[in-house]
Design a protein around this motif. Structure first.
Motif, PDB file in Angstrom:
ATOM      1  N   LEU A 202       0.924  -1.196   0.036  1.00  0.00           N
ATOM      2  CA  LEU A 202       0.048   0.004   0.003  1.00  0.00           C
ATOM      3  C   LEU A 202       0.726   1.306   0.012  1.00  0.00           C
ATOM      4  CD1 LEU A 202      -2.766  -0.900   2.645  1.00  0.00           C
ATOM      5  CD2 LEU A 202      -3.192  -0.555   0.254  1.00  0.00           C
ATOM      6  N   ASN A 203       2.176   1.290   0.767  1.00  0.00           N
ATOM      7  CA  ASN A 203       2.919   2.455   0.918  1.00  0.00           C
ATOM      8  C   ASN A 203       3.429   2.602  -0.451  1.00  0.00           C
ATOM      9  OD1 ASN A 203       2.214   2.999   3.678  1.00  0.00           O
ATOM     10  ND2 ASN A 203       3.866   1.591   4.511  1.00  0.00           N
ATOM     11  N   THR A 204       3.990   1.585  -0.898  1.00  0.00           N
ATOM     12  CA  THR A 204       4.781   1.844  -2.237  1.00  0.00           C
ATOM     13  C   THR A 204       3.718   1.898  -3.680  1.00  0.00           C
ATOM     14  OG1 THR A 204       4.976  -0.649  -2.550  1.00  0.00           O
ATOM     15  CG2 THR A 204       6.709   0.574  -1.453  1.00  0.00           C
ATOM     16  N   GLN A 205       2.488   1.763  -3.464  1.00  0.00           N
ATOM     17  CA  GLN A 205       1.329   1.807  -4.465  1.00  0.00           C
ATOM     18  C   GLN A 205       1.770   0.751  -5.520  1.00  0.00           C
ATOM     19  OE1 GLN A 205       1.431   5.920  -5.557  1.00  0.00           O
ATOM     20  NE2 GLN A 205       0.322   6.502  -3.820  1.00  0.00           N
ATOM     21  N   ILE A 266      -3.246 -16.768   2.438  1.00  0.00           N
ATOM     22  CA  ILE A 266      -2.468 -15.757   1.487  1.00  0.00           C
ATOM     23  C   ILE A 266      -3.401 -14.910   0.455  1.00  0.00           C
ATOM     24  CG2 ILE A 266      -1.087 -15.883  -0.555  1.00  0.00           C
ATOM     25  CD1 ILE A 266       0.560 -18.160   0.731  1.00  0.00           C
ATOM     26  N   PHE A 267      -4.336 -15.659  -0.111  1.00  0.00           N
ATOM     27  CA  PHE A 267      -5.381 -15.026  -0.901  1.00  0.00           C
ATOM     28  C   PHE A 267      -5.977 -13.853  -0.206  1.00  0.00           C
ATOM     29  CE2 PHE A 267      -5.070 -19.040  -3.637  1.00  0.00           C
ATOM     30  CZ  PHE A 267      -4.132 -18.049  -4.665  1.00  0.00           C
ATOM     31  N   ASN A 268      -6.419 -14.124   1.104  1.00  0.00           N
ATOM     32  CA  ASN A 268      -7.393 -13.188   1.476  1.00  0.00           C
ATOM     33  C   ASN A 268      -6.780 -12.256   2.440  1.00  0.00           C
ATOM     34  OD1 ASN A 268     -10.646 -13.875   1.451  1.00  0.00           O
ATOM     35  ND2 ASN A 268      -9.368 -15.818   1.474  1.00  0.00           N
ATOM     36  N   SER A 269      -5.239 -12.466   2.403  1.00  0.00           N
ATOM     37  CA  SER A 269      -4.476 -11.342   3.249  1.00  0.00           C
ATOM     38  C   SER A 269      -3.488 -10.521   2.342  1.00  0.00           C
ATOM     39  CB  SER A 269      -3.330 -12.113   4.316  1.00  0.00           C
ATOM     40  OG  SER A 269      -4.324 -12.537   5.205  1.00  0.00           O
ATOM     41  N   ILE A 270      -2.645 -11.029   1.582  1.00  0.00           N
ATOM     42  CA  ILE A 270      -1.801 -10.509   0.780  1.00  0.00           C
ATOM     43  C   ILE A 270      -2.346  -9.948  -0.471  1.00  0.00           C
ATOM     44  CG2 ILE A 270       0.136 -10.710  -0.666  1.00  0.00           C
ATOM     45  CD1 ILE A 270       1.299 -12.781   1.259  1.00  0.00           C
ATOM     46  N   PHE A 271      -3.326 -10.765  -1.080  1.00  0.00           N
ATOM     47  CA  PHE A 271      -3.927 -10.402  -2.301  1.00  0.00           C
ATOM     48  C   PHE A 271      -5.480  -9.732  -2.205  1.00  0.00           C
ATOM     49  CE2 PHE A 271      -0.886 -13.459  -3.482  1.00  0.00           C
ATOM     50  CZ  PHE A 271       0.007 -12.584  -4.422  1.00  0.00           C
ATOM     51  N   ILE A 272      -5.768  -9.325  -1.022  1.00  0.00           N
ATOM     52  CA  ILE A 272      -7.032  -8.753  -0.701  1.00  0.00           C
ATOM     53  C   ILE A 272      -7.475  -7.765  -1.545  1.00  0.00           C
ATOM     54  CG2 ILE A 272      -6.358  -7.149   0.916  1.00  0.00           C
ATOM     55  CD1 ILE A 272      -8.736  -7.740   2.751  1.00  0.00           C
ATOM     56  N   TYR A 273      -6.650  -6.938  -2.231  1.00  0.00           N
ATOM     57  CA  TYR A 273      -7.008  -5.722  -3.136  1.00  0.00           C
ATOM     58  C   TYR A 273      -6.789  -6.338  -4.608  1.00  0.00           C
ATOM     59  CZ  TYR A 273      -6.358  -2.884   0.766  1.00  0.00           C
ATOM     60  OH  TYR A 273      -6.663  -2.355   2.167  1.00  0.00           O
ATOM     61  N   SER A 274      -6.704  -7.684  -4.823  1.00  0.00           N
ATOM     62  CA  SER A 274      -6.614  -8.175  -6.119  1.00  0.00           C
ATOM     63  C   SER A 274      -7.634  -9.463  -6.236  1.00  0.00           C
ATOM     64  CB  SER A 274      -5.327  -8.701  -6.423  1.00  0.00           C
ATOM     65  OG  SER A 274      -4.361  -7.546  -6.506  1.00  0.00           O
ATOM     66  N   ALA A 275      -8.872  -9.249  -5.375  1.00  0.00           N
ATOM     67  CA  ALA A 275      -9.551 -10.510  -5.217  1.00  0.00           C
ATOM     68  C   ALA A 275     -10.378 -10.846  -6.618  1.00  0.00           C
ATOM     69  CB  ALA A 275     -10.678 -10.081  -4.222  1.00  0.00           C
ATOM     70  N   ASN A 276     -10.838  -9.904  -7.364  1.00  0.00           N
ATOM     71  CA  ASN A 276     -11.260 -10.381  -8.499  1.00  0.00           C
ATOM     72  C   ASN A 276     -10.376 -11.073  -9.469  1.00  0.00           C
ATOM     73  OD1 ASN A 276     -13.863  -9.006  -8.109  1.00  0.00           O
ATOM     74  ND2 ASN A 276     -12.890  -7.135  -8.901  1.00  0.00           N
ATOM     75  N   GLU A 277      -9.182 -10.839  -9.482  1.00  0.00           N
ATOM     76  CA  GLU A 277      -8.103 -11.577 -10.241  1.00  0.00           C
ATOM     77  C   GLU A 277      -7.902 -13.125  -9.892  1.00  0.00           C
ATOM     78  OE1 GLU A 277      -7.667  -8.688  -9.344  1.00  0.00           O
ATOM     79  OE2 GLU A 277      -7.646  -7.219 -11.136  1.00  0.00           O
ATOM     80  N   TRP A 278      -7.788 -13.164  -8.270  1.00  0.00           N
ATOM     81  CA  TRP A 278      -7.302 -14.323  -7.974  1.00  0.00           C
ATOM     82  C   TRP A 278      -8.798 -15.462  -7.966  1.00  0.00           C
ATOM     83  CZ3 TRP A 278      -9.559 -16.355  -3.773  1.00  0.00           C
ATOM     84  CH2 TRP A 278     -10.142 -15.585  -2.738  1.00  0.00           C
ATOM     85  N   LYS A 279      -9.657 -14.810  -7.808  1.00  0.00           N
ATOM     86  CA  LYS A 279     -10.963 -15.553  -7.859  1.00  0.00           C
ATOM     87  C   LYS A 279     -11.173 -16.044  -9.467  1.00  0.00           C
ATOM     88  CE  LYS A 279     -13.425 -13.644  -3.791  1.00  0.00           C
ATOM     89  NZ  LYS A 279     -14.760 -12.774  -3.568  1.00  0.00           N
ATOM     90  N   LEU A 280     -10.919 -15.404 -10.270  1.00  0.00           N
ATOM     91  CA  LEU A 280     -11.022 -15.716 -11.458  1.00  0.00           C
ATOM     92  C   LEU A 280     -10.136 -16.998 -11.873  1.00  0.00           C
ATOM     93  CD1 LEU A 280     -12.189 -15.591 -14.468  1.00  0.00           C
ATOM     94  CD2 LEU A 280     -10.661 -13.797 -14.870  1.00  0.00           C
ATOM     95  N   LEU A 281      -8.874 -16.635 -11.548  1.00  0.00           N
ATOM     96  CA  LEU A 281      -8.019 -17.672 -11.589  1.00  0.00           C
ATOM     97  C   LEU A 281      -8.455 -18.966 -11.107  1.00  0.00           C
ATOM     98  CD1 LEU A 281      -4.510 -15.916 -11.130  1.00  0.00           C
ATOM     99  CD2 LEU A 281      -5.327 -16.825 -13.318  1.00  0.00           C
ATOM    100  N   LEU A 282      -8.580 -18.985  -9.706  1.00  0.00           N
ATOM    101  CA  LEU A 282      -9.211 -20.269  -8.985  1.00  0.00           C
ATOM    102  C   LEU A 282     -10.428 -20.694  -9.545  1.00  0.00           C
ATOM    103  CD1 LEU A 282      -8.409 -19.467  -5.269  1.00  0.00           C
ATOM    104  CD2 LEU A 282      -7.073 -20.683  -6.648  1.00  0.00           C
ATOM    105  N   GLU A 283     -11.195 -19.974 -10.085  1.00  0.00           N
ATOM    106  CA  GLU A 283     -12.399 -20.558 -10.718  1.00  0.00           C
ATOM    107  C   GLU A 283     -12.016 -21.253 -11.935  1.00  0.00           C
ATOM    108  OE1 GLU A 283     -16.820 -18.963 -12.127  1.00  0.00           O
ATOM    109  OE2 GLU A 283     -15.327 -17.398 -11.595  1.00  0.00           O
TER     110      GLU A 283
END
Length: 499
Positions: A202-205, A266-283
């Motif tokens: 978040l800090n490094t955007q 990991i997905f719900n902590s680190i990639f919490i702001y990329s939820a749409n991407e990892w949900k699509l991959l896992l789907e």
């Protein structure tokens, strides 16, 4: 920073379950070194006692608030403890499956128990790991024990082949996973702690940068390989077929439980702001796993290879609960994993017992099993029907809640494909059950035809005991799904995900 009084004891209690397991395996190791005559009963008793003691402590810790200890390397909360209890339960059920098998195959008992307990310790640490380094060390602890257990029957060429394939594919998947971790380390400004990585990104955007997408791809591939998801499943059928069957039973549940706990965090902590991407991959991975796993399972002639492809499809069902991303979805995922432990281990217990009595795991040799061995035939039938999701068995209620949670969150295509592939799975399960019920003498050798066990509902060995426990769980656990669901929901509300 001034340490708080009693903080050492508080943090020490977070790893007390792991310490008990480590103490148990050290005692077994010392007995093996100092004693010429191996008391097998004592070794099994020590391993089961340490597992039961660990499970009792975990139950007492179940309703505790989230605790981060050891400089942020470990985290303990109700979500993590539930998965740790599942791992202990799996090990408790797997050890009785190995007693008769080890005695018949003349394998070394102390080393086998040490590897089982060490793999269990690694899986428990993996569930609560809160640092990239701790995650990797815990994962490799579990993986290395898995490689050694796969090749434990050293005189069997298939076991040696399975161990080599498992080592090579496991090493590649671990390398890809660590490469993804290195991206996170660099993008977050040199952090390895999960919470600090999120703050650093978040800090490094960097959450919208191509680097975070590269990290997501690598970590997804690494986790998908560990979970046997298509197209990273190629190692699974060969390892299932070549490894000792009790080892396959252990790996089929423990690796999935630990892997799902790690993937969820990991997905719900680190990639919490990329939820749409990892949900699509896992789907996409879940759909591929359900379709290919069930279709290829139809063509198999070996029970172990059939269960390998069945497990590939089962992980696709479990992913439905993960991608929902809400309290009900996680609860349904956890409950289905709990039911899957009994259904899958019950099936493996039947396979182990049949192979020890006949020396084969070919599906055609199960013809007429109900007349030859009624208890084994009935238990195998119930476990297979429960895996297929036939009402009113346990698997039906597990899939019902899982699919309902996926449907209400909008994953209509995923749930529809899961329903269709569940029907396909019923076909190959019923094909085996038809063989069990109706005798057939064509193509079966004289030894299999002469195999008869008198009807009896008294357990003659530890394998039958585990088989009956799992068969009963596969029948009746679904009737208590509502209180179990409420209990899991209340426990999850204390987790950091829902606090």
């Amino acid at each position: 920073m001034k340490p708080e009084p009693g903080a050492f004891f508080l943090y020490g209690s977070t790893i007390l379950p792991e310490c008990i397991l480590i103490l148990g395996l050290l005692i077994i190791f010392m007995i093996d070194l100092t004693s010429n005559e191996k008391n097998t009963t004592l070794l099994y008793l020590i391993s089961l006692t340490s597992l039961l003691g660990t499970s009792m402590i975990l139950f007492f810790q179940l309703r505790t608030e989230s605790i981060i200890s050891f400089s942020g390397s470990l985290q303990t909360d109700s979500f993590i403890i539930i998965f740790q209890i599942f791992i202990i339960l799996s090990s408790i059920l797997c050890i009785p499956l190995s007693i008769e098998y080890i005695g018949c195959t003349k394998m070394a008992i102390p080393e086998f128990l040490v590897f089982i307990l060490t793999g269990t310790v690694g899986a428990i640490f993996l569930c609560g790991a809160n640092d990239l380094v701790t995650i990797y060390v815990s994962l490799e602890c579990l993986s290395l024990c898995s490689y050694l257990l796969s090749g434990y029957t050293k005189r069997d060429i298939r076991s040696n082949e399975a161990a080599i394939k498992y080592l090579l594919t496991g090493g590649v998947s671990s390398s890809i996973l660590v490469y993804g971790f290195s991206w996170l380390y660099g993008l977050s400004g040199g952090e390895t702690n999960i919470q600090k990585i999120v703050n650093g990104l978040l800090n490094t955007q960097m959450y919208n940068s191509p680097g975070i997408f590269a990290a997501l791809i690598c970590i997804t591939i690494g986790l998908a390989s560990k979970l046997s998801m298509v197209p990273f499943h190629q190692w699974t059928p060969d390892i299932y077929e070549g490894s000792p069957t009790p080892v396959v039973a252990f790996l089929s549940v423990v690796s999935k439980v630990a892997g799902m706990a790690l993937a969820t965090r990991i997905f719900n902590s680190i990639f919490i702001y990329s939820a749409n991407e990892w949900k699509l991959l896992l789907e996409i991975l879940a759909i591929s796993s359900m379709i290919l796993g069930n279709l290829v399972a139809i063509t198999q002639t070996s029970m172990k290879r059939m269960l390998a492809y069945s497990s590939i499809s089962q992980i696709g069902y479990i992913i439905i609960g993960l991608v929902t991303g809400d309290l009900n979805g996680y609860a349904s995922m956890i409950i289905y994993i709990f039911f899957y432990i009994f259904m899958n281990l019950g099936t493996f217990a039947c396979i182990i017992l049949f192979s020890l009595r006949t020396g084969t795991d070919n599906i055609r040799d199960y013809a007429g099993l109900y007349a030859k061995d009624p208890l084994l035939g009935l238990s195998l039938t119930l476990c297979l029907l429960s895996l297929g999701g036939i009402p009113p068995l346990t698997g039906f209620f597990g899939k019902l809640y899982l699919f309902w949670c996926g449907w209400r969150t909008g994953f209509y295509l995923l749930v529809l494909i899961a329903l269709v592939t569940s029907v396909i799975s019923i076909f190959y399960y019923l094909k085996i059950i038809k063989l069990i019920i109706y005798p057939r003498n064509e193509g079966i050798n004289s030894y299999i035809r002469a195999y008869i066990v008198p009807p009896s509902f008294e357990t003659k060995n530890s394998i039958e005991f585990s088989m009956l426990v799992c068969a009963i769980g596969s029948i009746f656990l679904g009737f208590w799904i509502s209180p179990i669901f409420l209990f899991v929901q209340e426990a999850l509300k204390l987790s950091i995900f829902f606090s």
